[in-house]
Each structure stands twice: as C-alpha cells, then as structure tokens.
Scaffold this active site. Structure first.
Site, PDB file in Angstrom:
ATOM      1  N   ASP A  68      22.038 -94.202  -8.262  1.00  0.00           N
ATOM      2  CA  ASP A  68      21.485 -95.450  -8.799  1.00  0.00           C
ATOM      3  C   ASP A  68      21.083 -95.302 -10.264  1.00  0.00           C
ATOM      4  OD1 ASP A  68      19.389 -93.734  -8.234  1.00  0.00           O
ATOM      5  OD2 ASP A  68      18.495 -94.990  -6.688  1.00  0.00           O
ATOM      6  N   ASN A 136       8.794 -96.279   1.830  1.00  0.00           N
ATOM      7  CA  ASN A 136       9.143 -97.439   2.669  1.00  0.00           C
ATOM      8  C   ASN A 136      10.500 -97.256   3.347  1.00  0.00           C
ATOM      9  OD1 ASN A 136      10.948 -97.748   0.598  1.00  0.00           O
ATOM     10  ND2 ASN A 136      10.270 -99.792  -0.033  1.00  0.00           N
ATOM     11  N   HIS A 138      13.368 -96.397   1.841  1.00  0.00           N
ATOM     12  CA  HIS A 138      14.575 -96.720   1.073  1.00  0.00           C
ATOM     13  C   HIS A 138      15.407 -95.473   0.803  1.00  0.00           C
ATOM     14  CE1 HIS A 138      12.240 -96.332  -2.983  1.00  0.00           C
ATOM     15  NE2 HIS A 138      13.119 -95.357  -2.965  1.00  0.00           N
ATOM     16  N   GLU A 143      16.494-101.206  -0.747  1.00  0.00           N
ATOM     17  CA  GLU A 143      15.166-101.519  -0.255  1.00  0.00           C
ATOM     18  C   GLU A 143      15.238-102.100   1.165  1.00  0.00           C
ATOM     19  OE1 GLU A 143      12.694-100.401  -1.649  1.00  0.00           O
ATOM     20  OE2 GLU A 143      12.433-100.950  -3.749  1.00  0.00           O
TER      21      GLU A 143
HETATM   22  C1  GLP Z   1      13.470 -93.129  -6.075  1.00  0.00           C
HETATM   23  C2  GLP Z   1      15.004 -93.122  -5.994  1.00  0.00           C
HETATM   24  C3  GLP Z   1      15.425 -92.595  -4.679  1.00  0.00           C
HETATM   25  C4  GLP Z   1      14.452 -91.496  -4.286  1.00  0.00           C
HETATM   26  C5  GLP Z   1      13.143 -92.101  -3.925  1.00  0.00           C
HETATM   27  C6  GLP Z   1      12.023 -91.104  -3.686  1.00  0.00           C
HETATM   28  O1  GLP Z   1      12.929 -94.065  -6.842  1.00  0.00           O
HETATM   29  N1  GLP Z   1      15.734 -94.275  -6.353  1.00  0.00           N
HETATM   30  O2  GLP Z   1      16.758 -92.135  -4.750  1.00  0.00           O
HETATM   31  O3  GLP Z   1      14.936 -90.795  -3.204  1.00  0.00           O
HETATM   32  O4  GLP Z   1      12.791 -93.097  -4.833  1.00  0.00           O
HETATM   33  O5  GLP Z   1      11.487 -90.651  -4.886  1.00  0.00           O
HETATM   34  P1  GLP Z   1      10.537 -89.391  -5.007  1.00  0.00           P
HETATM   35  O6  GLP Z   1      11.376 -88.199  -4.742  1.00  0.00           O
HETATM   36  O7  GLP Z   1      10.026 -89.432  -6.418  1.00  0.00           O
HETATM   37  O8  GLP Z   1       9.472 -89.551  -4.000  1.00  0.00           O
END
Ligand code: GLP
Length: 255
Positions: A68, A136, A138, A143
């Site tokens: 992404d 959440n 995702h 989302e």
């Molecule tokens: C992010 C990304 C995801 C990631 C998730 C968890 O914003 N878009 O690909 O897996 O949220 O993030 P973190 O590892 O900082 O908890």
C-alpha cells in the site's frame, strides 16, 4: 495454519526473516512486502541475515511489491511507505528501484494506477506475502467492511487506523491510501503474518479462531491454504485462551 509463538518481538521478527530467506533459497523471487512498526525489526533481521550469509540479492532476479501507499504523498515524503522501505530495506540491500514496486499515490489517475498494479501482480505472481495486522484486523489498508473480492483499490482510512498511526507520522496523516485488495493478497502462494504486542492480541485471536467476518479483514486469511503467523507471547495471549477449542485450525509451535 501454522502459528509460531516467540518469547519476544525480536525473536518473532528474526524467525520471520529466517523463513523469508529459506523461501528465497527454495526459489521464491517475488516478495509482497508490508510497512508499519512491526516490520522495522523484521527488516533489520533480514538485512543482518542476508549480510551474514553474504547473499547479494541486488544482482538477482528478485522483485518486491508493497501492499500500500498513501494518497497524495510524494515518494520523497518522510511519511511515505516508499521512504520507509528505502530506509529499512531497499537502501541497505542496494535493491534497484526498478525491481521494487510500490503504488504511486500521486498518480494523476488513481484508478488506472491500481489497475496497472493488478496487471503487474497477476503477471508476476507473489511467492510470499508478508503482512502485519491492524488492531482492527486490517491487512494492507483493507479496512473493516472491505469486500473480499477486492483487487487493488483506493481506501478511506478508518478513525481507528488514523488514531493508531497519527502519532508516528511526520506531519498530517493522509486519510486515504491505495492498497492491494483482499483478493489480491490471497493470490500469494504463501503468507506470513507478523504481530507483536498486546494491542494486536484481540485481532489475532479473531483472525485465526473467529468466524469469517467481513468486518475483520484478516479473517479472510482462513481461506488461504498456506498461512503462517509469527507472534510474540503478548500478541498470542488471547489465542492461547481459545486454544483447546481451536486445535483443528492451527498448529502451534513455541520458538
Ligand atoms: C499499517 C499498514 C499495515 C500494517 C498495519 C500495522 O498502517 N498499512 O500494512 O500491517 O498498519 O501497523 P504496525 O505494524 O505499525 O502496528
């Protein structure tokens, strides 16, 4: 589904790196990559292991595809996922930029940008997809509520996600992103999901043991035949509480 539970996050990250390098030695060359704080120790371990083994992946036919990118951020913005990848993986490994694919959140036609990315993904196919998980549930930036048939698409971020990511973001966090869809993610031959910390425990337990639920995007991974979760003890807490009821769903290994 395989579930590895490590005592701490560094061990979980290192094991993830070990599995990625094993896949590379077994012939994997197309790697779907993720961003987020969870991936920092994963990429550090990967770089350390690649250097220790004297592997020169820059000369190989290896290609990477990120999940992404934020809409409206130039690639050079310190909060862009391109910069994150550059800092933690692409620069340390000297990976040539033409083989490191990311969505362009500044493209004039974002729908066309998504369609091109899908074409590229379908042409190459992913050997491995690395994923983190949002609190959440995702995956990528899909989302809660995202259709499981989704290809690469534009997504408005949820309030939860904005709250979760705002503090670490240099500047105003964009409210939209382009992301590989849930269908696109499920096309990978194998999927590694890394979760570290107590804040992920509920999402992890629901993703693995809960019902298939469009409001918990990671539960879609139950439909994939080759998924491995790499957790630290805190992220696994809720899972272990449900363990006896779900022995048929997962093989747990302590590492
Ligand atoms: C992010 C990304 C995801 C990631 C998730 C968890 O914003 N878009 O690909 O897996 O949220 O993030 P973190 O590892 O900082 O908890």
């Amino acid at each position: 589904m395989q579930v590895y539970i490590a005592d701490d996050g560094l061990r979980a990250a290192d094991l993830t790196a070990e599995l990625m390098i094993k896949a590379y030695h077994d012939g994997a060359r197309t790697f779907g990559l993720a961003t987020g704080q969870t991936m920092v120790p994963v990429y550090q371990a990967l770089v350390d292991r690649i250097r220790a083994q004297g592997l020169d992946v820059s000369r190989d036919d290896l290609e990477t595809f990120n999940l992404d990118e934020y809409v409206g951020l130039p690639a050079t913005h310190p909060g862009s996922f391109r910069q994150f990848m550059q800092e933690y993986l692409f620069s340390p490994l000297h990976l040539p930029s033409e083989r490191c694919h990311l969505l362009n959140g500044m493209a004039a036609d974002l729908n066309q940008e998504c369609a091109h990315y899908d074409e590229l993904l379908e042409r190459r196919g992913l050997d491995i997809q690395l994923l983190g998980i949002g609190t959440n549930g995702h995956i990528g930036y899909n989302e809660p509520g995202t259709a499981w048939e989704s290809r690469t698409h534009r997504m408005r971020l949820s309030h939860d996600t904005i709250a979760q990511n705002r503090d670490q973001f240099p500047g105003d966090l964009p409210e939209e992103a382009l992301t590989m869809g849930i269908w696109s993610i499920l096309q990978a031959k194998a999927i590694l999901v890394v979760a570290i910390g107590a804040s992920k425990a509920e999402a992890v337990a629901k993703a693995i043991c809960g019902p298939l639920d469009v409001n918990l995007p990671a539960s879609a991974l139950q439909n994939h035949p080759d998924v491995t979760y790499l957790l630290d003890a805190k992220a696994a807490e809720r899972l272990l509480a449900d363990q006896s009821a779900n022995e048929d769903r997962m093989v747990i290994r302590r590492v």
